[in-house]
Design an enzyme around this catalytic site. Structure first.
Site, PDB file in Angstrom:
ATOM      1  N   ARG A  85     -42.530  31.771 -64.211  1.00  0.00           N
ATOM      2  CA  ARG A  85     -42.803  33.073 -64.818  1.00  0.00           C
ATOM      3  C   ARG A  85     -41.617  34.001 -64.736  1.00  0.00           C
ATOM      4  O   ARG A  85     -41.692  35.131 -65.212  1.00  0.00           O
ATOM      5  CB  ARG A  85     -43.947  33.721 -64.051  1.00  0.00           C
ATOM      6  CG  ARG A  85     -45.295  33.606 -64.730  1.00  0.00           C
ATOM      7  CD  ARG A  85     -46.286  34.248 -63.794  1.00  0.00           C
ATOM      8  NE  ARG A  85     -47.355  34.863 -64.487  1.00  0.00           N
ATOM      9  CZ  ARG A  85     -48.529  34.263 -64.712  1.00  0.00           C
ATOM     10  NH1 ARG A  85     -48.715  33.026 -64.364  1.00  0.00           N
ATOM     11  NH2 ARG A  85     -49.475  34.914 -65.305  1.00  0.00           N
ATOM     12  N   ARG A  98     -63.229  38.297 -64.592  1.00  0.00           N
ATOM     13  CA  ARG A  98     -62.122  38.051 -63.655  1.00  0.00           C
ATOM     14  C   ARG A  98     -61.573  39.398 -63.197  1.00  0.00           C
ATOM     15  O   ARG A  98     -61.448  40.309 -64.016  1.00  0.00           O
ATOM     16  CB  ARG A  98     -61.030  37.206 -64.345  1.00  0.00           C
ATOM     17  CG  ARG A  98     -60.214  36.397 -63.360  1.00  0.00           C
ATOM     18  CD  ARG A  98     -59.327  35.381 -64.035  1.00  0.00           C
ATOM     19  NE  ARG A  98     -57.968  35.855 -64.183  1.00  0.00           N
ATOM     20  CZ  ARG A  98     -56.983  35.139 -64.701  1.00  0.00           C
ATOM     21  NH1 ARG A  98     -57.218  33.903 -65.145  1.00  0.00           N
ATOM     22  NH2 ARG A  98     -55.778  35.628 -64.814  1.00  0.00           N
ATOM     23  N   ARG A 118     -63.721  37.589 -71.733  1.00  0.00           N
ATOM     24  CA  ARG A 118     -63.777  36.371 -70.919  1.00  0.00           C
ATOM     25  C   ARG A 118     -64.712  36.535 -69.719  1.00  0.00           C
ATOM     26  O   ARG A 118     -64.738  37.556 -69.059  1.00  0.00           O
ATOM     27  CB  ARG A 118     -62.376  36.015 -70.394  1.00  0.00           C
ATOM     28  CG  ARG A 118     -62.444  34.948 -69.312  1.00  0.00           C
ATOM     29  CD  ARG A 118     -61.141  34.326 -68.953  1.00  0.00           C
ATOM     30  NE  ARG A 118     -60.152  35.268 -68.483  1.00  0.00           N
ATOM     31  CZ  ARG A 118     -58.905  34.920 -68.219  1.00  0.00           C
ATOM     32  NH1 ARG A 118     -58.509  33.679 -68.407  1.00  0.00           N
ATOM     33  NH2 ARG A 118     -58.041  35.811 -67.797  1.00  0.00           N
ATOM     34  N   LYS A 159     -53.175  29.002 -72.048  1.00  0.00           N
ATOM     35  CA  LYS A 159     -52.428  28.049 -71.215  1.00  0.00           C
ATOM     36  C   LYS A 159     -53.392  27.191 -70.402  1.00  0.00           C
ATOM     37  O   LYS A 159     -53.277  25.968 -70.374  1.00  0.00           O
ATOM     38  CB  LYS A 159     -51.489  28.786 -70.232  1.00  0.00           C
ATOM     39  CG  LYS A 159     -50.495  29.715 -70.897  1.00  0.00           C
ATOM     40  CD  LYS A 159     -49.574  30.371 -69.874  1.00  0.00           C
ATOM     41  CE  LYS A 159     -50.255  31.303 -68.891  1.00  0.00           C
ATOM     42  NZ  LYS A 159     -50.808  32.517 -69.521  1.00  0.00           N
ATOM     43  N   ARG A 186     -50.456  43.479 -67.151  1.00  0.00           N
ATOM     44  CA  ARG A 186     -50.048  42.060 -67.176  1.00  0.00           C
ATOM     45  C   ARG A 186     -49.208  41.757 -68.411  1.00  0.00           C
ATOM     46  O   ARG A 186     -48.252  40.986 -68.353  1.00  0.00           O
ATOM     47  CB  ARG A 186     -51.303  41.152 -67.152  1.00  0.00           C
ATOM     48  CG  ARG A 186     -51.963  41.079 -65.776  1.00  0.00           C
ATOM     49  CD  ARG A 186     -53.401  40.602 -65.852  1.00  0.00           C
ATOM     50  NE  ARG A 186     -53.563  39.250 -66.317  1.00  0.00           N
ATOM     51  CZ  ARG A 186     -54.704  38.767 -66.816  1.00  0.00           C
ATOM     52  NH1 ARG A 186     -55.790  39.544 -66.894  1.00  0.00           N
ATOM     53  NH2 ARG A 186     -54.772  37.524 -67.213  1.00  0.00           N
TER      54      ARG A 186
HETATM   55  P1  AP5 Z   1     -57.050  30.865 -71.012  1.00  0.00           P
HETATM   56  O1  AP5 Z   1     -56.942  29.447 -71.383  1.00  0.00           O
HETATM   57  O2  AP5 Z   1     -57.671  31.218 -69.715  1.00  0.00           O
HETATM   58  O3  AP5 Z   1     -55.634  31.589 -71.149  1.00  0.00           O
HETATM   59  P2  AP5 Z   1     -54.458  31.712 -70.112  1.00  0.00           P
HETATM   60  O4  AP5 Z   1     -53.193  31.721 -70.893  1.00  0.00           O
HETATM   61  O5  AP5 Z   1     -54.595  30.689 -69.032  1.00  0.00           O
HETATM   62  O6  AP5 Z   1     -54.775  33.179 -69.557  1.00  0.00           O
HETATM   63  P3  AP5 Z   1     -54.757  33.741 -68.092  1.00  0.00           P
HETATM   64  O7  AP5 Z   1     -55.446  35.068 -68.165  1.00  0.00           O
HETATM   65  O8  AP5 Z   1     -55.242  32.761 -67.093  1.00  0.00           O
HETATM   66  O9  AP5 Z   1     -53.203  33.938 -67.894  1.00  0.00           O
HETATM   67  P4  AP5 Z   1     -52.374  34.654 -66.863  1.00  0.00           P
HETATM   68  O10 AP5 Z   1     -51.033  34.082 -67.074  1.00  0.00           O
HETATM   69  O11 AP5 Z   1     -52.443  36.136 -66.959  1.00  0.00           O
HETATM   70  O12 AP5 Z   1     -53.097  34.342 -65.462  1.00  0.00           O
HETATM   71  P5  AP5 Z   1     -52.770  33.352 -64.241  1.00  0.00           P
HETATM   72  O13 AP5 Z   1     -54.060  32.898 -63.721  1.00  0.00           O
HETATM   73  O14 AP5 Z   1     -51.749  32.361 -64.611  1.00  0.00           O
HETATM   74  O15 AP5 Z   1     -57.840  31.612 -72.196  1.00  0.00           O
HETATM   75  C1  AP5 Z   1     -58.165  32.989 -72.113  1.00  0.00           C
HETATM   76  C2  AP5 Z   1     -59.505  33.239 -72.829  1.00  0.00           C
HETATM   77  O16 AP5 Z   1     -59.347  32.929 -74.207  1.00  0.00           O
HETATM   78  C3  AP5 Z   1     -60.652  32.338 -72.316  1.00  0.00           C
HETATM   79  O17 AP5 Z   1     -61.845  33.049 -72.386  1.00  0.00           O
HETATM   80  C4  AP5 Z   1     -60.643  31.162 -73.303  1.00  0.00           C
HETATM   81  O18 AP5 Z   1     -61.908  30.561 -73.433  1.00  0.00           O
HETATM   82  C5  AP5 Z   1     -60.218  31.851 -74.594  1.00  0.00           C
HETATM   83  N1  AP5 Z   1     -59.419  30.971 -75.475  1.00  0.00           N
HETATM   84  C6  AP5 Z   1     -58.485  30.060 -75.106  1.00  0.00           C
HETATM   85  N2  AP5 Z   1     -57.953  29.456 -76.191  1.00  0.00           N
HETATM   86  C7  AP5 Z   1     -58.552  30.029 -77.277  1.00  0.00           C
HETATM   87  C8  AP5 Z   1     -58.419  29.837 -78.692  1.00  0.00           C
HETATM   88  N3  AP5 Z   1     -57.569  28.947 -79.204  1.00  0.00           N
HETATM   89  N4  AP5 Z   1     -59.191  30.594 -79.512  1.00  0.00           N
HETATM   90  C9  AP5 Z   1     -60.066  31.506 -79.012  1.00  0.00           C
HETATM   91  N5  AP5 Z   1     -60.260  31.721 -77.677  1.00  0.00           N
HETATM   92  C10 AP5 Z   1     -59.496  30.993 -76.825  1.00  0.00           C
HETATM   93  O19 AP5 Z   1     -52.114  34.354 -63.204  1.00  0.00           O
HETATM   94  C11 AP5 Z   1     -52.863  35.355 -62.578  1.00  0.00           C
HETATM   95  C12 AP5 Z   1     -51.996  36.143 -61.608  1.00  0.00           C
HETATM   96  O20 AP5 Z   1     -51.527  35.286 -60.551  1.00  0.00           O
HETATM   97  C13 AP5 Z   1     -50.727  36.776 -62.168  1.00  0.00           C
HETATM   98  O21 AP5 Z   1     -50.975  38.021 -62.784  1.00  0.00           O
HETATM   99  C14 AP5 Z   1     -49.868  36.907 -60.912  1.00  0.00           C
HETATM  100  O22 AP5 Z   1     -50.278  37.998 -60.124  1.00  0.00           O
HETATM  101  C15 AP5 Z   1     -50.196  35.626 -60.171  1.00  0.00           C
HETATM  102  N6  AP5 Z   1     -49.308  34.493 -60.509  1.00  0.00           N
HETATM  103  C16 AP5 Z   1     -49.679  33.307 -61.079  1.00  0.00           C
HETATM  104  N7  AP5 Z   1     -48.612  32.518 -61.254  1.00  0.00           N
HETATM  105  C17 AP5 Z   1     -47.545  33.206 -60.801  1.00  0.00           C
HETATM  106  C18 AP5 Z   1     -46.145  32.908 -60.747  1.00  0.00           C
HETATM  107  N8  AP5 Z   1     -45.638  31.759 -61.190  1.00  0.00           N
HETATM  108  N9  AP5 Z   1     -45.312  33.863 -60.242  1.00  0.00           N
HETATM  109  C19 AP5 Z   1     -45.802  35.036 -59.773  1.00  0.00           C
HETATM  110  N10 AP5 Z   1     -47.106  35.381 -59.804  1.00  0.00           N
HETATM  111  C20 AP5 Z   1     -47.979  34.462 -60.320  1.00  0.00           C
HETATM  112 MG    MG Z   2     -55.030  30.759 -66.982  1.00  0.00          MG
END
Ligand code: AP5
Ligand code: MG
Length: 229
Positions: free
Chosen positions: A99, A164, A136, A24, A175
């Site tokens: 979410r 991270r 990552r 994402k 997660r």
């Molecule tokens: P990346 O692009 O970082 O993937 P992502 O989907 O953004 O993964 P996240 O781990 O950031 O998602 P998340 O939803 O758990 O975390 P968030 O920060 O939103 O890619 C991941 C890896 O894969 C990277 O190394 C990248 O280089 C690699 N990659 C990407 N595309 C690729 C491809 N095509 N091929 C190969 N490799 C690839 O949330 C974190 C926390 O915040 C949550 O757990 C929660 O506690 C809180 N939070 C955030 N938003 C909310 C909300 N709306 N409501 C409640 N709590 C929330």
């Molecule tokens: Mg992300």
């Protein structure tokens, strides 16, 4: 939902949906650059708040480190505030919000009258997600995901590369469970809408970007023809 777009006739509002590690953030960043839309990542906003030690950051830290979701009221207020800023008036890319169904219903109210909401659901098998997150590294200063050729330091700001805090295997499993329980229902919530597109995210990043672009072009075209998205 209202489709009139005030003084922003071409406005497109994008939601990147998908499990942890689906790409994402990676794709939202590219879209933000190519379409000149602000990227609004709730995970990044929360991590910055934790680093800065604000009230929100102090309240969110433990929950994030356990892999659980922050409360809907806080998240909705954060996003409402951000969408009220001038740079988001003519469109945005949301990464990590909504979410929950409660957040999705709130977002529908927020965007009413601001142009179509295009929902892109990134689909990646669970074993691939686990592998991606286990390997990552992110920059401890600017939070960027490390590119494969950044071996020692961040290629953007020179910061130190670290794991991270929520990428440990047990937290990743939590997660993924939280995703299944609380976020996956959004696929059904949005699935019947014309603007919903499922994207195979288990392909090289550039191939995924081409699919994301094609979905947005189709949405733009539909919107220009007056099709209700
Ligand atoms: P990346 O692009 O970082 O993937 P992502 O989907 O953004 O993964 P996240 O781990 O950031 O998602 P998340 O939803 O758990 O975390 P968030 O920060 O939103 O890619 C991941 C890896 O894969 C990277 O190394 C990248 O280089 C690699 N990659 C990407 N595309 C690729 C491809 N095509 N091929 C190969 N490799 C690839 O949330 C974190 C926390 O915040 C949550 O757990 C929660 O506690 C809180 N939070 C955030 N938003 C909310 C909300 N709306 N409501 C409640 N709590 C929330
Ligand atoms: Mg992300």
């Amino acid at each position: 939902m209202g489709q009139h777009q005030g003084d922003c006739p071409g406005a497109i509002n994008v939601v990147m949906l998908g499990p942890p590690g689906a790409g994402k953030g990676t794709q939202a960043e590219r879209l933000s650059r190519t379409r000149k839309l602000p990227k609004i990542s709730t995970g990044d906003i929360l991590r910055e708040a934790v680093q800065a030690g604000t009230d929100v950051g102090r309240a969110a830290k433990e929950t994030m480190e356990a892999g659980n979701l922050i409360g809907d009221d806080i998240m909705i207020a954060i996003v409402q505030d951000r969408l009220d800023r001038a740079d988001a008036r003519c469109g945005f890319v949301l990464d990590g919000f909504p979410r929950t169904v409660v957040q999705a219903m709130a977002l529908d109210r927020m965007v009413d009258g601001r142009g179509p909401l295009v929902v892109l659901d990134m689909v990646v098998p669970e074993d691939v997600l686990v592998r991606r997150l286990a390997t990552r590294r992110i920059c401890s200063t600017c939070g960027s995901n490390a590119a494969p050729d950044w071996t020692r330091a961040c290629g953007k700001c020179g910061g130190r590369l670290v794991t991270r805090v929520d990428d440990g295997i047990d937290i990743v499993r939590e997660r993924l469970k939280v995703y299944q329980r609380q976020t996956k229902p959004l696929v059904e919530y949005y699935g019947a809408r014309r603007s919903f597109t499922s994207i195979d995210g288990n392909r090289p990043p550039d191939v995924v970007t081409a699919a994301v672009d094609a979905a947005l072009d189709a949405a733009h075209e539909g919107s220009a023809r007056g099709v209700t998205l």
